[in-house]
Design an enzyme around this catalytic site. Structure first.
Site, PDB file in Angstrom:
ATOM      1  N   GLY A  38       0.822  -1.209   0.000  1.00 22.07           N
ATOM      2  CA  GLY A  38       0.000   0.000   0.000  1.00 22.07           C
ATOM      3  C   GLY A  38       0.850   1.251   0.000  1.00 22.07           C
ATOM      4  O   GLY A  38       2.049   1.187  -0.254  1.00 22.07           O
ATOM      5  N   ASN A  39       0.221   2.377   0.267  1.00 21.95           N
ATOM      6  CA  ASN A  39       0.968   3.636   0.339  1.00 21.95           C
ATOM      7  C   ASN A  39       0.418   4.466   1.490  1.00 21.95           C
ATOM      8  O   ASN A  39      -0.549   4.082   2.131  1.00 21.95           O
ATOM      9  CB  ASN A  39       0.884   4.382  -0.993  1.00 21.95           C
ATOM     10  CG  ASN A  39      -0.534   4.732  -1.351  1.00 21.95           C
ATOM     11  OD1 ASN A  39      -1.162   5.555  -0.717  1.00 21.95           O
ATOM     12  ND2 ASN A  39      -1.068   4.064  -2.378  1.00 21.95           N
ATOM     13  N   ARG A  40       1.059   5.611   1.742  1.00 17.27           N
ATOM     14  CA  ARG A  40       0.746   6.361   2.964  1.00 17.27           C
ATOM     15  C   ARG A  40      -0.348   7.409   2.783  1.00 17.27           C
ATOM     16  O   ARG A  40      -0.574   8.232   3.667  1.00 17.27           O
ATOM     17  CB  ARG A  40       2.027   7.010   3.492  1.00 17.27           C
ATOM     18  CG  ARG A  40       2.996   5.966   4.041  1.00 17.27           C
ATOM     19  CD  ARG A  40       4.329   6.584   4.440  1.00 17.27           C
ATOM     20  NE  ARG A  40       4.166   7.811   5.169  1.00 17.27           N
ATOM     21  CZ  ARG A  40       4.817   8.946   4.898  1.00 17.27           C
ATOM     22  NH1 ARG A  40       5.681   8.985   3.916  1.00 17.27           N
ATOM     23  NH2 ARG A  40       4.598  10.018   5.605  1.00 17.27           N
ATOM     24  N   SER A  41      -1.054   7.384   1.682  1.00 13.90           N
ATOM     25  CA  SER A  41      -2.112   8.383   1.503  1.00 13.90           C
ATOM     26  C   SER A  41      -3.229   8.170   2.524  1.00 13.90           C
ATOM     27  O   SER A  41      -3.724   7.063   2.701  1.00 13.90           O
ATOM     28  CB  SER A  41      -2.683   8.275   0.085  1.00 13.90           C
ATOM     29  OG  SER A  41      -3.754   9.176  -0.044  1.00 13.90           O
TER      30      SER A  41
END
Ligand code: C5P
Length: 401
Positions: free
Chosen positions: A205-208
């Site tokens: 995933g990513n940190r958004s």
């Protein structure tokens, strides 16, 4: 809504007064000037120093202080918006009767600003015919009532009467005074970050956090647009469609779910805003069971495959007149290089506008503020904004009106 407003936050004496601190904080972070008018009972629940620190202004509570400045009417006359949170049954009754036996009552009577109340009380008090009649009377006079919601009350009981959360109160209140320049527009907004599962318990995933996309959705709904918010793994609670008008929220997780939801919603949209951070790759296969180090040994190689580019597909499927806005979060800190990357990307993606911002270990993602440059297809800078995510949202939407 983009301009700095003079907002009076009235606090009355219920236990939910501690949550008023959150209301003040959100309004200040959104760039508004907040004057707190608290009843004596409110100050038994929450301390003046807390309210002064958070509002960055002196707190007013005494009707007989500042008499030479005619404070009992001055605060109300200067207000653009008055929000009372929490509003007790007692204060609601006094407002319905037009009483002015304290500073808050005087402030409200002396003001022509829109009034928003967030009631908080036990279910029996909310459903008492006296309160029901008072609320009906206030609504009739154009007062906006936000909530109450259902949930845990102060004691062991739960039910209707709980004050709604600060973010919903603030969104509903700002919506009352927002310019209605997007009425009739259908806007689809994606927010958050997609997750690609590796096995039943892990993902890439990513940190958004979704904060910027949610801020755009709330501002668009406040300005009268019909908004579809598609959230991918939002880190903060999605706004409740029950308190925010003109807003529909749906949730997805993977890029392929986001693709399906966005392409379907875009069919009859006037504007699509792709604020979500989308995974460019996903694991080629998802393990049926948890991947175990006992069977994998010291190294594990993941095979990833490209995900569809939703923004490019949207641009290719664009209807006449439809506006497509993309985001480009880059780790590039040099302005010229950021613009160069953006100019190549806006063409490659076929978007009408691209919102550029710098992200890094401490910047952009999951923070309260943002700094953006917006370019058009020709690569010209059409807007720049720095500030709270809600003020940045307003600047982005200004491009549409
Ligand atoms: O290519 P890049 O990820 O930098 O582009 C960012 C923009 O493209 C964002 O608006 C994002 O929502 C969108 N995007 C997409 N599909 C992808 C990757 C990014 O729609 N697979």
């Amino acid at each position: 809504m983009s301009d700095r407003l003079n907002v009076v936050v009235g606090i009355t004496g219920g236990i939910a007064a501690y949550k008023a601190v959150g209301v003040i904080r959100l309004l200040v972070l959104a760039g508004h000037d907040v004057q707190v008018v608290a009843t004596d009972a409110a100050l038994r629940f929450v301390g003046k120093p807390t309210l002064e620190a958070i509002s960055r202004n002196p707190v007013h509570s005494d009707l007989y202080e500042g008499v030479s400045e005619v404070r009992h009417v001055a605060i109300g006359q200067a207000a653009d918006l008055i929000v009372v949170a929490p509003a007790t049954a007692n204060t609601i009754a006094k407002l319905a009767a037009g009483l002015a036996d304290d500073l808050l009552g005087n402030t409200i009577l002396a003001s022509r600003a829109p009034l928003v109340l967030a009631p908080a009380m036990h279910t029996e008090m909310w459903q008492n015919p006296a309160t029901v009649a008072n609320i009906a009377e206030l609504r009739e006079r154009g007062v906006t009532i936000v909530g109450p919601g259902s949930g845990q009350l102060t004691g062991t009981d739960s039910g209707l009467g709980r004050m709604v959360e600060p973010d919903e109160i603030v969104a509903a209140a700002l919506a009352v005074v927002a310019p209605k320049d997007l009425v009739g527009k259908r806007i689809v907004i994606t927010a958050g970050g997609t997750r690609e599962p590796l096995d039943p318990v892990r993902f890439i995933g990513n940190r958004s956090s979704g904060k910027q996309g949610i801020a755009i959705a709330l501002d668009a709904a406040a300005r009268g647009a019909e908004v579809v918010l598609i959230g991918a793994n939002l880190e903060i609670a999605a706004p409740a469609s029950t308190t925010i008008q003109h807003l529909t929220v749906s949730h997805v997780s993977t890029t392929s779910e986001l693709e399906a939801a966005t392409m379907a919603a875009a069919v009859d949209a006037d504007v699509v805003i792709m604020a979500a951070a989308v995974a460019d790759y996903r694991p080629q296969s998802v393990a049926e069971n948890k991947i175990k180090k006992e069977t994998q040994g010291d190294r594990l190689t993941l095979e990833l495959v490209r995900n569809p580019d939703i923004l490019r597909q949207l641009s290719e499927a664009r209807r006449d007149g439809q506006i497509i806005i993309g985001f480009a979060a880059e780790t590039e800190t040099n302005r010229e290089k950021l613009l160069e990357t953006g100019r190549a990307k806006v063409v490659r993606k076929g978007a009408d506008f691209l919102v550029l911002n710098t992200v890094g270990w401490t910047e952009g993602f999951a923070t309260e503020t943002n700094s953006i440059i917006v370019i058009n297809t020709a690569g010209d800078i059409v807007s720049e904004a720095t500030g709270s995510k809600s003020s940045v949202a307003a600047r982005i939407l200004d491009l549409l009106s």
